[in-house]
Design a protein around this motif. Structure first.
Motif, PDB file in Angstrom:
ATOM      1  N   ALA A   8      -3.265 -15.895 -11.919  1.00  0.00           N
ATOM      2  CA  ALA A   8      -3.313 -14.486 -12.637  1.00  0.00           C
ATOM      3  C   ALA A   8      -4.200 -13.531 -11.910  1.00  0.00           C
ATOM      4  CB  ALA A   8      -3.789 -14.444 -14.166  1.00  0.00           C
ATOM      5  N   LEU A   9      -5.585 -13.837 -11.553  1.00  0.00           N
ATOM      6  CA  LEU A   9      -6.097 -13.144 -10.840  1.00  0.00           C
ATOM      7  C   LEU A   9      -5.505 -13.076  -9.504  1.00  0.00           C
ATOM      8  CD1 LEU A   9      -9.709 -14.863 -11.659  1.00  0.00           C
ATOM      9  CD2 LEU A   9      -8.703 -12.744 -12.596  1.00  0.00           C
ATOM     10  N   SER A  10      -5.083 -13.738  -8.772  1.00  0.00           N
ATOM     11  CA  SER A  10      -4.383 -13.517  -7.527  1.00  0.00           C
ATOM     12  C   SER A  10      -3.187 -12.419  -7.691  1.00  0.00           C
ATOM     13  CB  SER A  10      -3.742 -14.812  -7.079  1.00  0.00           C
ATOM     14  OG  SER A  10      -3.003 -14.533  -5.735  1.00  0.00           O
ATOM     15  N   GLY A  11      -2.613 -12.395  -8.707  1.00  0.00           N
ATOM     16  CA  GLY A  11      -1.593 -11.473  -8.930  1.00  0.00           C
ATOM     17  C   GLY A  11      -2.271 -10.099  -9.085  1.00  0.00           C
ATOM     18  N   MET A  12      -3.210 -10.060  -9.917  1.00  0.00           N
ATOM     19  CA  MET A  12      -3.912  -8.531  -9.953  1.00  0.00           C
ATOM     20  C   MET A  12      -4.467  -8.220  -8.642  1.00  0.00           C
ATOM     21  SD  MET A  12      -5.552  -8.914 -13.962  1.00  0.00           S
ATOM     22  CE  MET A  12      -5.294 -10.574 -14.505  1.00  0.00           C
ATOM     23  N   ARG A  13      -5.202  -9.057  -8.092  1.00  0.00           N
ATOM     24  CA  ARG A  13      -5.551  -8.661  -6.733  1.00  0.00           C
ATOM     25  C   ARG A  13      -4.302  -7.917  -5.692  1.00  0.00           C
ATOM     26  NH1 ARG A  13      -8.910 -13.081  -7.196  1.00  0.00           N
ATOM     27  NH2 ARG A  13      -7.529 -14.339  -6.031  1.00  0.00           N
ATOM     28  N   ASP A  14      -3.319  -8.869  -5.868  1.00  0.00           N
ATOM     29  CA  ASP A  14      -1.881  -8.117  -5.174  1.00  0.00           C
ATOM     30  C   ASP A  14      -1.545  -6.794  -5.699  1.00  0.00           C
ATOM     31  OD1 ASP A  14      -1.912 -10.330  -3.690  1.00  0.00           O
ATOM     32  OD2 ASP A  14      -0.374 -11.301  -4.767  1.00  0.00           O
ATOM     33  N   GLU A  15      -1.801  -6.703  -6.924  1.00  0.00           N
ATOM     34  CA  GLU A  15      -1.429  -5.394  -7.541  1.00  0.00           C
ATOM     35  C   GLU A  15      -2.414  -4.246  -7.003  1.00  0.00           C
ATOM     36  OE1 GLU A  15      -1.089  -4.622 -11.912  1.00  0.00           O
ATOM     37  OE2 GLU A  15      -0.860  -6.910 -11.961  1.00  0.00           O
ATOM     38  N   VAL A  16      -3.822  -4.536  -6.980  1.00  0.00           N
ATOM     39  CA  VAL A  16      -4.710  -3.479  -6.223  1.00  0.00           C
ATOM     40  C   VAL A  16      -4.425  -3.235  -4.801  1.00  0.00           C
ATOM     41  CG1 VAL A  16      -6.905  -3.113  -5.812  1.00  0.00           C
ATOM     42  CG2 VAL A  16      -6.392  -4.098  -8.047  1.00  0.00           C
ATOM     43  N   LYS A  17      -4.003  -4.432  -4.119  1.00  0.00           N
ATOM     44  CA  LYS A  17      -3.719  -4.102  -2.804  1.00  0.00           C
ATOM     45  C   LYS A  17      -2.564  -3.219  -2.621  1.00  0.00           C
ATOM     46  CE  LYS A  17      -5.127  -8.652  -0.813  1.00  0.00           C
ATOM     47  NZ  LYS A  17      -4.800  -9.828  -0.422  1.00  0.00           N
ATOM     48  N   THR A  18      -1.282  -3.432  -3.496  1.00  0.00           N
ATOM     49  CA  THR A  18      -0.158  -2.676  -3.523  1.00  0.00           C
ATOM     50  C   THR A  18      -0.630  -1.078  -3.699  1.00  0.00           C
ATOM     51  OG1 THR A  18       1.137  -4.314  -3.904  1.00  0.00           O
ATOM     52  CG2 THR A  18       2.055  -2.317  -4.320  1.00  0.00           C
ATOM     53  N   LEU A  19      -1.564  -0.866  -4.844  1.00  0.00           N
ATOM     54  CA  LEU A  19      -1.876   0.347  -5.387  1.00  0.00           C
ATOM     55  C   LEU A  19      -2.793   0.955  -4.254  1.00  0.00           C
ATOM     56  CD1 LEU A  19      -1.958   1.912  -8.161  1.00  0.00           C
ATOM     57  CD2 LEU A  19      -4.122   0.972  -8.546  1.00  0.00           C
ATOM     58  N   ASN A  20      -3.455   0.405  -3.448  1.00  0.00           N
ATOM     59  CA  ASN A  20      -4.211   1.020  -2.401  1.00  0.00           C
ATOM     60  C   ASN A  20      -3.450   1.262  -1.217  1.00  0.00           C
ATOM     61  OD1 ASN A  20      -6.574   1.045  -3.707  1.00  0.00           O
ATOM     62  ND2 ASN A  20      -7.147  -0.973  -2.851  1.00  0.00           N
ATOM     63  N   LYS A  21      -2.184   0.741  -1.057  1.00  0.00           N
ATOM     64  CA  LYS A  21      -1.407   1.209   0.185  1.00  0.00           C
ATOM     65  C   LYS A  21      -0.468   2.237  -0.436  1.00  0.00           C
ATOM     66  CE  LYS A  21      -1.092  -3.396   2.225  1.00  0.00           C
ATOM     67  NZ  LYS A  21      -0.451  -4.657   2.678  1.00  0.00           N
ATOM     68  N   GLU A  22      -0.238   2.285  -1.385  1.00  0.00           N
ATOM     69  CA  GLU A  22       0.684   3.416  -2.044  1.00  0.00           C
ATOM     70  C   GLU A  22      -0.331   4.838  -2.057  1.00  0.00           C
ATOM     71  OE1 GLU A  22       1.693   2.024  -5.883  1.00  0.00           O
ATOM     72  OE2 GLU A  22       3.662   1.004  -5.057  1.00  0.00           O
ATOM     73  N   PHE A  23      -1.535   4.511  -2.176  1.00  0.00           N
ATOM     74  CA  PHE A  23      -2.490   5.586  -2.430  1.00  0.00           C
ATOM     75  C   PHE A  23      -2.840   6.109  -0.903  1.00  0.00           C
ATOM     76  CE2 PHE A  23      -6.911   7.238  -2.336  1.00  0.00           C
ATOM     77  CZ  PHE A  23      -6.816   8.450  -2.960  1.00  0.00           C
ATOM     78  N   ALA A  24      -2.965   5.260  -0.108  1.00  0.00           N
ATOM     79  CA  ALA A  24      -3.125   5.577   1.480  1.00  0.00           C
ATOM     80  C   ALA A  24      -1.871   6.282   2.031  1.00  0.00           C
ATOM     81  CB  ALA A  24      -3.307   4.300   2.373  1.00  0.00           C
ATOM     82  N   LEU A  25      -0.744   5.981   1.655  1.00  0.00           N
ATOM     83  CA  LEU A  25       0.567   6.644   1.870  1.00  0.00           C
ATOM     84  C   LEU A  25       0.319   8.101   1.156  1.00  0.00           C
ATOM     85  CD1 LEU A  25       3.440   7.221   3.152  1.00  0.00           C
ATOM     86  CD2 LEU A  25       4.140   5.846   1.186  1.00  0.00           C
ATOM     87  N   GLN A  26       0.228   8.085  -0.044  1.00  0.00           N
ATOM     88  CA  GLN A  26       0.003   9.509  -0.619  1.00  0.00           C
ATOM     89  C   GLN A  26      -0.904  10.554   0.095  1.00  0.00           C
ATOM     90  OE1 GLN A  26      -1.189   9.268  -4.843  1.00  0.00           O
ATOM     91  NE2 GLN A  26      -0.391  11.209  -5.421  1.00  0.00           N
ATOM     92  N   GLN A  27      -2.019   9.739   0.386  1.00  0.00           N
ATOM     93  CA  GLN A  27      -3.163  10.860   1.271  1.00  0.00           C
ATOM     94  C   GLN A  27      -2.495  11.196   2.290  1.00  0.00           C
ATOM     95  OE1 GLN A  27      -6.474   7.778   0.851  1.00  0.00           O
ATOM     96  NE2 GLN A  27      -7.800   9.442   0.100  1.00  0.00           N
TER      97      GLN A  27
END
Length: 173
Positions: free
Chosen positions: A20-39
């Motif tokens: 579960a924790l690994s899945g949440m870390r992956d969610e944060v990684k994806t979120l950060n990549k999406e944010f970097a693209l948006q920026q």
């Protein structure tokens, strides 16, 4: 050495928590990549307020995920305490992880507050800039109207020195 029923149960639960924790870390990684693209997309097109709003949205999503991480970690700690005892090495491990998760959550909360303050300042600055721009625009319109009135008056009385002087002052503004 045979594993006890408690150890087997703990290992199974521990594996679930880690997944579960690994899945949440992956969610944060994806979120950060999406944010970097948006920026990157906003780099040359968005104003400061829009960029700060996007950052605020990203931090809020990270905070929601971190809340889940803290909850999962707390459940793992409680499970370790229940199955292996409060003073067990595993319970201490999960307690330390819980403290880390709470600290990370608090850091995100502080970042959200700081970014929100910056965002509000940027919005106020943009609002003030807009008002100033409206004032300048109105002043320009007023001067243009005055110049037209003076030019009409000069057509009637072309030698009027006061009107010529007034026109000159308006042109200098």
């Amino acid at each position: 050495m045979a594993l006890s029923k408690i150890e087997i149960e703990y290992r199974a639960k521990n594996q679930q928590f880690n997944q579960a924790l690994s899945g949440m870390r992956d969610e944060v990684k994806t979120l950060n990549k999406e944010f970097a693209l948006q920026q990157e997309k906003m780099k040359n097109t968005a104003d400061d307020a829009e960029k700060l709003k996007a950052k605020l949205d990203n931090l809020t999503e990270q905070y929601k995920i971190q809340e889940r991480v803290t909850q999962e970690t707390n459940e793992a700690w409680e499970s370790a305490k229940k199955l292996l005892g409060e003073n067990s090495k595993e319970a201490q491990y999960w307690n330390n992880k819980l403290l880390d998760a709470k600290a990370a959550q608090e850091k995100l909360s502080n970042k959200i507050q700081d970014t929100n303050s910056e965002y509000e300042k940027a919005v106020r600055a943009m609002s003030g800039f807009g008002k100033k721009l409206e004032e300048i625009s109105q002043t320009s319109k007023d001067l243009e109207s005055d110049l037209k009135d003076i030019e009409k008056a000069l057509e009637i009385d072309p030698g009027n020195a006061d009107l010529i002087e007034q026109k000159q002052r308006n042109l200098e503004k």
